[in-house]
Design a protein around this motif. Sequence first.
Motif, mmCIF file in Angstrom:
data_model
loop_
_atom_site.group_PDB
_atom_site.id
_atom_site.type_symbol
_atom_site.label_atom_id
_atom_site.label_comp_id
_atom_site.label_asym_id
_atom_site.label_seq_id
_atom_site.Cartn_x
_atom_site.Cartn_y
_atom_site.Cartn_z
ATOM 1 N N LEU A 127 0.806 -1.219 0.000
ATOM 2 C CA LEU A 127 0.000 0.000 0.000
ATOM 3 C C LEU A 127 0.845 1.278 0.000
ATOM 4 N N SER A 128 1.996 1.250 0.653
ATOM 5 C CA SER A 128 2.788 2.485 0.722
ATOM 6 C C SER A 128 3.477 2.825 -0.602
ATOM 7 N N ALA A 129 3.281 2.011 -1.641
ATOM 8 C CA ALA A 129 3.841 2.334 -2.963
ATOM 9 C C ALA A 129 3.282 3.648 -3.499
ATOM 10 N N ILE A 130 2.136 4.079 -2.987
ATOM 11 C CA ILE A 130 1.538 5.319 -3.491
ATOM 12 C C ILE A 130 2.028 6.551 -2.738
ATOM 13 N N VAL A 131 2.888 6.362 -1.721
ATOM 14 C CA VAL A 131 3.443 7.494 -0.976
ATOM 15 C C VAL A 131 4.758 7.896 -1.636
ATOM 16 N N VAL A 132 4.829 9.159 -2.068
ATOM 17 C CA VAL A 132 5.962 9.610 -2.875
ATOM 18 C C VAL A 132 6.596 10.888 -2.314
ATOM 19 N N ASN A 133 7.826 11.109 -2.740
ATOM 20 C CA ASN A 133 8.548 12.340 -2.424
ATOM 21 C C ASN A 133 7.948 13.481 -3.235
ATOM 22 N N LYS A 134 7.776 14.629 -2.617
ATOM 23 C CA LYS A 134 7.145 15.772 -3.287
ATOM 24 C C LYS A 134 7.909 16.202 -4.542
ATOM 25 N N ALA A 135 9.232 16.221 -4.457
ATOM 26 C CA ALA A 135 10.047 16.699 -5.584
ATOM 27 C C ALA A 135 10.171 15.657 -6.696
ATOM 28 N N SER A 136 10.506 14.422 -6.332
ATOM 29 C CA SER A 136 10.767 13.396 -7.356
ATOM 30 C C SER A 136 9.509 12.676 -7.821
ATOM 31 N N ARG A 137 8.446 12.724 -7.010
ATOM 32 C CA ARG A 137 7.190 11.993 -7.259
ATOM 33 C C ARG A 137 7.426 10.480 -7.275
ATOM 34 N N GLU A 138 8.473 10.031 -6.576
ATOM 35 C CA GLU A 138 8.795 8.610 -6.462
ATOM 36 C C GLU A 138 8.883 8.243 -4.981
ATOM 37 N N PRO A 139 8.654 6.964 -4.656
ATOM 38 C CA PRO A 139 8.854 6.527 -3.278
ATOM 39 C C PRO A 139 10.331 6.654 -2.892
ATOM 40 N N SER A 140 10.598 6.688 -1.597
ATOM 41 C CA SER A 140 11.979 6.790 -1.117
ATOM 42 C C SER A 140 12.758 5.518 -1.432
ATOM 43 N N ASP A 141 14.078 5.611 -1.333
ATOM 44 C CA ASP A 141 14.934 4.437 -1.517
ATOM 45 C C ASP A 141 14.609 3.367 -0.485
ATOM 46 N N GLN A 142 14.157 3.793 0.696
ATOM 47 C CA GLN A 142 13.808 2.832 1.742
ATOM 48 C C GLN A 142 12.668 1.927 1.296
ATOM 49 N N PHE A 143 11.784 2.447 0.442
ATOM 50 C CA PHE A 143 10.671 1.628 -0.047
ATOM 51 C C PHE A 143 11.191 0.467 -0.886
ATOM 52 N N SER A 144 12.136 0.737 -1.771
ATOM 53 C CA SER A 144 12.700 -0.332 -2.599
ATOM 54 C C SER A 144 13.409 -1.373 -1.739
ATOM 55 N N GLY A 145 14.108 -0.907 -0.708
ATOM 56 C CA GLY A 145 14.756 -1.842 0.209
ATOM 57 C C GLY A 145 13.737 -2.724 0.909
ATOM 58 N N LEU A 146 12.642 -2.126 1.345
ATOM 59 C CA LEU A 146 11.569 -2.870 1.999
ATOM 60 C C LEU A 146 10.974 -3.904 1.034
ATOM 61 N N ALA A 147 10.763 -3.510 -0.201
ATOM 62 C CA ALA A 147 10.151 -4.401 -1.190
ATOM 63 C C ALA A 147 11.000 -5.647 -1.444
ATOM 64 N N ARG A 148 12.304 -5.505 -1.314
ATOM 65 C CA ARG A 148 13.200 -6.630 -1.563
ATOM 66 C C ARG A 148 13.464 -7.467 -0.308
ATOM 67 N N SER A 149 12.986 -6.997 0.850
ATOM 68 C CA SER A 149 13.196 -7.731 2.101
ATOM 69 C C SER A 149 12.006 -8.659 2.381
ATOM 70 N N LEU A 150 12.181 -9.538 3.351
ATOM 71 C CA LEU A 150 11.100 -10.431 3.755
ATOM 72 C C LEU A 150 10.040 -9.641 4.523
ATOM 73 N N PRO A 151 8.768 -9.940 4.380
ATOM 74 C CA PRO A 151 8.204 -11.050 3.619
ATOM 75 C C PRO A 151 7.865 -10.685 2.168
ATOM 76 N N PHE A 152 8.184 -9.483 1.742
ATOM 77 C CA PHE A 152 7.749 -9.018 0.421
ATOM 78 C C PHE A 152 8.543 -9.671 -0.715
ATOM 79 N N SER A 153 9.853 -9.683 -0.588
ATOM 80 C CA SER A 153 10.756 -10.400 -1.510
ATOM 81 C C SER A 153 10.427 -10.172 -2.984
ATOM 82 N N ARG A 154 10.307 -8.907 -3.377
ATOM 83 C CA ARG A 154 10.043 -8.616 -4.785
ATOM 84 C C ARG A 154 11.269 -8.974 -5.615
#
Length: 120
Positions: free
Chosen positions: A73-100
């Motif tokens: 769900l937090s994929a829709i939360v973005v940085n105001k300037a870049s309009r992208e999620p933070s780098d921490q989001f990508s790290g979370l996505a690759r960690s357990l239990p998400f394991s993207r």
Amino acid sequence: MRIKDPEYPAAVEAAVEILRKRARQGQTMTYGELSAELAVQGFDSVPPYRGVMTYLLKDVCLHRNEDGRAPMLSAIVVNKASREPSDQFSGLARSLPFSRPGNWSWREEQQQVFAQSREE
């Protein structure tokens, strides 16, 4: 606010509802907007960056998604300037239990969140 505070679980629930509503509209939300919305609901100690926001967004992703297979769900939360999620989001996505997987993209995750929200 800290994750051990008694009101933390309620803040997670509030964030889930705020983000689900925004997802149903097919729109992203900035970290600052989420922080402000939480403040309106009485959770005024969740700054839009680092700290408790990081844990809150992880717990939002785990909400009723313990196995990590549902869209984050937090994929829709973005940085105001870049309009992208933070780098921490990508790290979370690759960690357990998400394991993207390696070819995963946050844009796809965002689209899955919007699609799931339209079905609810």
